[in-house]
Design a protein around this motif. Structure first.
Motif, PDB file in Angstrom:
ATOM      1  N   UNK A 368       0.838  -1.198   0.000  1.00  0.00           N
ATOM      2  CA  UNK A 368       0.000   0.000   0.000  1.00  0.00           C
ATOM      3  C   UNK A 368       0.879   1.257   0.000  1.00  0.00           C
ATOM      4  N   UNK A 369       1.957   1.214   0.786  1.00  0.00           N
ATOM      5  CA  UNK A 369       2.873   2.345   0.855  1.00  0.00           C
ATOM      6  C   UNK A 369       3.495   2.627  -0.510  1.00  0.00           C
ATOM      7  N   UNK A 370       3.991   1.573  -1.170  1.00  0.00           N
ATOM      8  CA  UNK A 370       4.616   1.745  -2.488  1.00  0.00           C
ATOM      9  C   UNK A 370       3.605   2.269  -3.501  1.00  0.00           C
ATOM     10  N   UNK A 371       2.385   1.755  -3.412  1.00  0.00           N
ATOM     11  CA  UNK A 371       1.349   2.210  -4.333  1.00  0.00           C
ATOM     12  C   UNK A 371       1.075   3.687  -4.190  1.00  0.00           C
ATOM     13  N   UNK A 372       1.083   4.158  -2.957  1.00  0.00           N
ATOM     14  CA  UNK A 372       0.840   5.571  -2.727  1.00  0.00           C
ATOM     15  C   UNK A 372       2.006   6.429  -3.205  1.00  0.00           C
ATOM     16  N   UNK A 373       3.213   5.898  -3.114  1.00  0.00           N
ATOM     17  CA  UNK A 373       4.361   6.641  -3.642  1.00  0.00           C
ATOM     18  C   UNK A 373       4.202   6.857  -5.137  1.00  0.00           C
ATOM     19  N   UNK A 451       0.439   4.722  12.667  1.00  0.00           N
ATOM     20  CA  UNK A 451       1.051   3.717  11.808  1.00  0.00           C
ATOM     21  C   UNK A 451       1.108   4.236  10.371  1.00  0.00           C
ATOM     22  N   UNK A 452       2.270   4.134   9.768  1.00  0.00           N
ATOM     23  CA  UNK A 452       2.481   4.684   8.425  1.00  0.00           C
ATOM     24  C   UNK A 452       1.726   3.868   7.388  1.00  0.00           C
ATOM     25  N   UNK A 453       0.981   4.568   6.528  1.00  0.00           N
ATOM     26  CA  UNK A 453       0.321   3.925   5.392  1.00  0.00           C
ATOM     27  C   UNK A 453       0.977   4.321   4.073  1.00  0.00           C
ATOM     28  N   UNK A 454       1.627   5.473   4.034  1.00  0.00           N
ATOM     29  CA  UNK A 454       2.276   5.891   2.797  1.00  0.00           C
ATOM     30  C   UNK A 454       3.085   7.161   2.998  1.00  0.00           C
ATOM     31  N   UNK A 455       4.097   7.317   2.144  1.00  0.00           N
ATOM     32  CA  UNK A 455       4.943   8.514   2.186  1.00  0.00           C
ATOM     33  C   UNK A 455       5.461   8.767   0.780  1.00  0.00           C
ATOM     34  N   UNK A 472      -2.544   5.603   9.148  1.00  0.00           N
ATOM     35  CA  UNK A 472      -3.831   4.986   9.460  1.00  0.00           C
ATOM     36  C   UNK A 472      -4.502   5.751  10.600  1.00  0.00           C
ATOM     37  N   UNK A 473      -5.820   5.845  10.544  1.00  0.00           N
ATOM     38  CA  UNK A 473      -6.556   6.515  11.616  1.00  0.00           C
ATOM     39  C   UNK A 473      -6.414   5.720  12.908  1.00  0.00           C
ATOM     40  N   UNK A 474      -6.167   6.430  13.986  1.00  0.00           N
ATOM     41  CA  UNK A 474      -6.027   5.784  15.286  1.00  0.00           C
ATOM     42  C   UNK A 474      -7.392   5.326  15.805  1.00  0.00           C
ATOM     43  N   UNK A 475      -7.416   4.353  16.710  1.00  0.00           N
ATOM     44  CA  UNK A 475      -8.681   3.969  17.342  1.00  0.00           C
ATOM     45  C   UNK A 475      -9.209   5.136  18.164  1.00  0.00           C
ATOM     46  N   UNK A 476     -10.464   5.079  18.619  1.00  0.00           N
ATOM     47  CA  UNK A 476     -11.030   6.194  19.400  1.00  0.00           C
ATOM     48  C   UNK A 476     -10.114   6.618  20.542  1.00  0.00           C
ATOM     49  N   UNK A 477      -9.889   7.930  20.639  1.00  0.00           N
ATOM     50  CA  UNK A 477      -8.902   8.429  21.590  1.00  0.00           C
ATOM     51  C   UNK A 477      -9.301   9.825  22.074  1.00  0.00           C
ATOM     52  N   UNK A 478      -8.583  10.284  23.089  1.00  0.00           N
ATOM     53  CA  UNK A 478      -8.770  11.636  23.609  1.00  0.00           C
ATOM     54  C   UNK A 478      -7.397  12.154  24.021  1.00  0.00           C
ATOM     55  N   UNK A 479      -7.128  13.425  23.772  1.00  0.00           N
ATOM     56  CA  UNK A 479      -5.829  13.983  24.150  1.00  0.00           C
ATOM     57  C   UNK A 479      -5.749  14.100  25.677  1.00  0.00           C
TER      58      UNK A 479
END
Length: 621
Positions: A368-373, A451-455, A472-479
């Motif tokens: 997926x990362x390579x595809x996005x590149x 988590x990296x999905x692409x660069x 990737x979107x993180x699971x439900x969280x709060x700062x």
């Protein structure tokens, strides 16, 4: 994405073929389309992806491979694929899954000058160059770290093109709760008595796996032991030569060729010893499968995964060069050893903790990362819900392949900003690369982060360089800033507060000890995983906003002070007590509080003074 997966042949019991299938399944599960191209497909065809059989012409294997590759290019040119993934070496690949060893290295180590004049050598060398040459950009999914130096030696391949994958055995190899019952039933089915030893050789390619060495070892056992041993050979290969060898060594009555099978896990549970004295093995997945099943292993150090046997303390690894007499004696010793139960338990314990299962997921992440590149323009033009927008940078939540991601786009900082940073003695941040590298480093340190999905990055001019980072979107969280906002008036449970302080201090300590400083180290950049707040769950804090992070061998003290004073400043309004601050210091230094306060009084005083200065400035603005 639309993906083309290319391999020469598929048959159900090959290690490469099983890896191909599991990576394809993972990509499909993530919503990608997979089209498969091969010369032969043996067994049932999977309806989840399109399979195109390209009949290859030629009398010899290398000519058939050449015919297949030529026809494949015509097929690929007719379709529009986002990425072409190969599981054998061939021209035109965007990604290559490196299951095979370096052909050039093997050819020079094992053959002389005349071999290198043969058409077969020239053809296979051309295909290997098409993947590893410095002039191409094929990304390489590496499953054996030992092979990388060889490819770099012969082809000057850039190290950035190699991506080491973890092992990836099936979870069904883990010994289940009723393993003893399976063992008993299997041994009864094949008439193996309680006082008999069942030894296994598993894998296609009997010659490479060292079946001849196993037969010599079996024949060399003392008669009293030999008559109690049964050897099961499991795998798809031509067995005629080895059957003849077994007859000549008078061990044919104890040797059983079971062919390729899809019920290997029950044999791993039923066995007493796995023998794998390979002549060469890029990895040796069956070694890990044996560990997970609790089956002790006797192997050779030429196997890529032999180190796992040593780490797990789950058997014996013979050194090179191979000595048949040493193998014979070790086989006898292991069959009679009282340590067999210890090796069994060590393997089970190791398989519960080690990451030996995630290869398909990691491979799919990289694809997926390579595809996005390759889709850089698309990424830079993506539009979604904007979370933050500055003059040269935008952060937004986007949908890609029906999944949510966070996308940071950098549009060039300009020379004014670059000179400003340089005059202040700082390296300017000119792209998303800094955060991309920081996230990779945090992953290595097991610090939770996005988590990296692409660069992707384009442009030589640092002032106008354009780049993106997709996570990737993180699971439900709060700062933590929001979570702790009302602590002054509504104090939290003591244990919760203590655990949060310890976790923030632990993350800070690991980062600083490993040469990373954040530069914007405020509690708003710690995100608390809300699922981890449930009873008896370990708290998970994600560290965010790393685009200005610095990485070096050692963090200078002034940057440590900047990070820690930022934490102190941003937490002054949440009702922390003096005891809470002392708990942080003790956890951060990971030593006695008395030692910290006596020897480092000036250090902590500087942090406090700088934090108070920041607080006064913030509240006066």
């Amino acid at each position: 994405m639309k993906l083309a997966f290319c391999l020469f042949r598929y048959f159900p019991f090959g290690g490469l073929q099983r890896d191909f299938l599991r990576i394809a399944e993972e990509c499909i599960k993530r919503g990608h389309t997979v089209d498969v191209y091969c010369m032969d497909w043996e067994g049932e065809k999977d309806a989840r992806f399109s399979i195109t059989i390209i009949p290859a012409k030629g009398w010899q294997n290398h000519t058939r491979i050449g015919s297949f590759a030529a026809q494949l290019q015509s097929c690929l040119n007719r379709e529009k694929y986002d990425l072409i993934v190969g599981f054998n070496k061939m021209p035109g690949l965007d990604v290559y899954y490196a299951a095979d060893a370096c052909f050039q290295a093997k050819a020079r180590e094992k053959h002389g000058f005349w071999y290198r004049l043969m058409p077969r050598y020239r053809h296979l060398l051309r295909f290997e160059k098409a993947v590893f040459s410095a002039e191409v950009s094929t990304q390489i999914l590496l499953i054996s770290k030992a092979e990388q130096p060889k490819f770099m030696q012969y082809y000057s391949t850039s190290p950035e093109r190699f991506h080491l994958l973890p092992p990836g055995i099936n979870q069904d190899r883990i010994a289940p709760s009723h393993a003893l019952e399976i063992r008993t039933h299997t041994r009864q089915e094949f008439n193996i008595q309680e006082d008999e030893f069942l030894v296994l050789l598993i894998g296609s390619g009997f010659k490479t796996k060292g079946l001849d060495r196993v037969l010599f070892g079996l024949a060399a056992l003392p008669d009293a032991i030999k008559k109690r041993v049964k050897l099961f050979v499991i795998g798809k290969d031509h067995s005629k030569t080895f059957q003849q060898q077994a007859r000549e060594l008078n061990v044919m009555n104890q040797t059983f060729f079971l062919g390729g099978r899809d019920d290997v896990p029950r044999f791993l549970l039923a066995g007493d010893l796995l023998l794998h004295p390979a002549y060469y093995e890029n990895t040796g997945t069956v070694l890990l499968e044996a560990i997970a099943s609790g089956l002790p292993v006797l192997t050779t150090d030429v196997c890529g995964y032999a180190d796992y046997i040593i780490q797990a303390k789950a058997g014996k690894v013979l050194p090179s060069p191979f000595q048949q007499a040493e193998f014979n004696q070790t086989l006898q010793d292991m069959l009679l050893s009282p340590l067999r139960e210890t090796w069994h338990q060590n393997g089970l314990n190791f398989s519960k903790e080690a990451d030996i299962y995630s290869m398909p997921q990691r491979a799919a992440d990289l694809i997926e990362n390579f595809g996005l590149k390759l889709l850089f323009t698309q990424a830079m033009e993506m539009r979604g819900e904007v979370y933050r927008e500055l003059e040269n940078r935008r952060t937004q939540r986007v949908i890609f392949n029906e999944k949510y991601y966070f996308l940071k786009q950098h549009f060039g900082v300009g020379w004014k900003e670059i000179f400003k940073n340089l005059l202040q003695g700082r390296l300017p941040v000119v792209s998303a690369k800094n955060e991309w590298l920081a996230l990779q480093r945090l992953e290595q340190l097991n610090i939770p982060a996005a988590k990296i999905a692409g660069y992707g990055c384009r442009g030589l001019n640092p002032a106008t360089r354009r780049s993106f980072l997709l996570t990737y979107e993180l699971p439900p969280h709060i700062s933590l800033e929001d979570f702790c906002r009302d602590w002054k008036t509504t104090p939290p449970h003591f244990q919760l507060k203590q655990n949060l302080i310890k976790e923030v201090a632990r993350i800070a300590r690991i980062m600083h000890e490993n040469g990373i400083n954040h530069r914007d180290f405020y509690i708003c950049h710690f995100l608390l995983d809300q699922e981890s707040l449930k009873k008896n769950k370990k708290l998970i804090l994600f560290i965010m906003d790393l685009h200005r992070a610095q990485m070096r061998k050692r963090v200078p003290e002034r940057w440590i002070i900047k990070d820690l004073s930022g934490l102190y400043f941003s937490s002054k309004d949440i009702g922390l007590t003096q005891r809470d601050l002392l708990r942080f210091i003790k956890e951060y230094r990971n030593k006695s509080l008395k030692s910290c306060l006596i020897r480092e009084k000036a250090f902590w005083q500087r942090i406090k003074e700088r934090g108070n200065k920041l607080y006064r400035k913030h509240n006066s603005d």
